[in-house]
Design a protein around this motif. Structure first.
Motif, PDB file in Angstrom:
ATOM      1  N   ASN A  57      19.565   1.930 115.108  1.00 42.37           N
ATOM      2  CA  ASN A  57      20.991   2.088 114.820  1.00 42.37           C
ATOM      3  C   ASN A  57      21.183   3.075 113.675  1.00 42.37           C
ATOM      4  OD1 ASN A  57      21.534  -1.033 112.929  1.00 42.37           O
ATOM      5  ND2 ASN A  57      20.345   0.749 112.412  1.00 42.37           N
ATOM      6  N   ASN A  58      22.405   3.596 113.575  1.00 44.45           N
ATOM      7  CA  ASN A  58      22.735   4.497 112.475  1.00 44.45           C
ATOM      8  C   ASN A  58      24.231   4.756 112.496  1.00 44.45           C
ATOM      9  OD1 ASN A  58      22.463   6.369 110.312  1.00 44.45           O
ATOM     10  ND2 ASN A  58      20.428   6.918 111.060  1.00 44.45           N
ATOM     11  N   ARG A  74      17.848   7.269 107.499  1.00 48.16           N
ATOM     12  CA  ARG A  74      16.887   7.744 108.486  1.00 48.16           C
ATOM     13  C   ARG A  74      17.230   7.195 109.861  1.00 48.16           C
ATOM     14  NH1 ARG A  74      12.059   5.477 105.296  1.00 48.16           N
ATOM     15  NH2 ARG A  74      11.528   4.710 107.349  1.00 48.16           N
ATOM     16  N   PRO A  75      17.377   8.071 110.880  1.00 48.35           N
ATOM     17  CA  PRO A  75      17.667   7.577 112.229  1.00 48.35           C
ATOM     18  C   PRO A  75      16.495   6.796 112.822  1.00 48.35           C
ATOM     19  CG  PRO A  75      17.291   9.949 112.256  1.00 48.35           C
ATOM     20  CD  PRO A  75      17.349   9.536 110.814  1.00 48.35           C
ATOM     21  N   SER A  78      15.749   3.012 110.995  1.00 49.33           N
ATOM     22  CA  SER A  78      16.940   2.169 110.877  1.00 49.33           C
ATOM     23  C   SER A  78      17.038   1.334 112.146  1.00 49.33           C
ATOM     24  CB  SER A  78      18.192   3.037 110.700  1.00 49.33           C
ATOM     25  OG  SER A  78      18.142   3.735 109.471  1.00 49.33           O
TER      26      SER A  78
END
Length: 240
Positions: A57-58, A74-75, A78
């Motif tokens: 998630n992001n 950070r993609p 996360s």
């Protein structure tokens, strides 16, 4: 008299039989023989299952709304995790294409990992991303939420299933977790200007009896207006 007894026995058998298949009963009297065929409709009951969602998630865009410009999230790293207790309620299941309503409580965690040697802090009701005074092995921001999804699920003869719906939830907890190099992790709990209620859209697809792909999207920022980044939240992954 024998014919009456046979008819009474037939009625008792017809009302107490447990199968939903077609039932054939033969009635024989002294001089005649007749056949009664009765078809019973299958009734699907509400069922329960337990699901585990695991994915990434992001935010939908760089969180420039944070005060300070020390870093971003950070993609990869996360993570999104949810534990769901679900009810499958049949709506239309008589044909080859079946429609069900899926609902039930779930507990969901959004883990946002900060890039570099940075940390998220709250000062005077303002969120700030800033460099840490010590070397950090890991730094993240976590929200925990109790959700109630409502999703329509369509399953086809091939076994392929597709679900679409929405969810709403309330905040249970939120905290930052910093792990300095060579030291114990430090947790700091707080509201972090988060909205007490969040909502989003969700979809799932896959094949019956196997793991499914899922996607979620919250169009609104999880933070109060003007007190956090004006960005939505997405999550993708696999449901087991």
């Amino acid at each position: 008299m024998k014919l009456v007894k046979h008819l009474l026995a037939t009625v008792l058998l017809a009302t107490s039989a447990a199968s939903f298949a077609q039932t054939t009963i033969v009635i024989t009297s002294d001089s005649t023989e007749s056949t009664i065929t009765k078809t019973r409709k299958h009734v699907e009951r509400v069922s329960s299952d337990f699901g585990i969602y695991v994915g990434f998630n992001n935010f939908t865009q760089s969180p420039a709304g944070f005060s300070g410009d020390a870093g971003t999230f950070r993609p990869i790293g996360s993570r999104f995790v949810a534990l769901a207790w679900q009810k499958r309620i049949p709506l239309a299941v008589s044909g080859s294409t079946k429609l069900r309503l899926i609902t039930g409580p779930e507990v969901a965690w959004n883990n946002f990992m900060l890039e570099g040697n940075n940390r998220l802090v709250e000062r005077s009701n303002e969120l700030i991303v800033e460099p840490s005074p010590v070397a950090l092995h890991k730094s993240k921001f976590v929200t925990t939420q109790l959700n109630l999804p409502l999703m329509l699920n369509v399953s086809f003869r091939s076994g392929f299933t597709l679900g679409m719906g929405a969810y709403a939830g309330i905040r249970l907890d939120s905290y930052t977790r910093e792990k300095p190099e060579g030291a114990k992790a430090i947790r700091t709990h707080g509201s972090f200007n988060l909205n007490p209620v969040r909502w989003g859209l969700m979809t799932e697809l896959g094949f019956r009896g196997t793991a499914k792909l899922f996607g979620r999207y919250e169009p609104n920022s999880p933070f109060r207006t003007g007190q956090g980044p004006d960005a939505g939240v997405w999550a993708v992954g696999v449901k087991f």
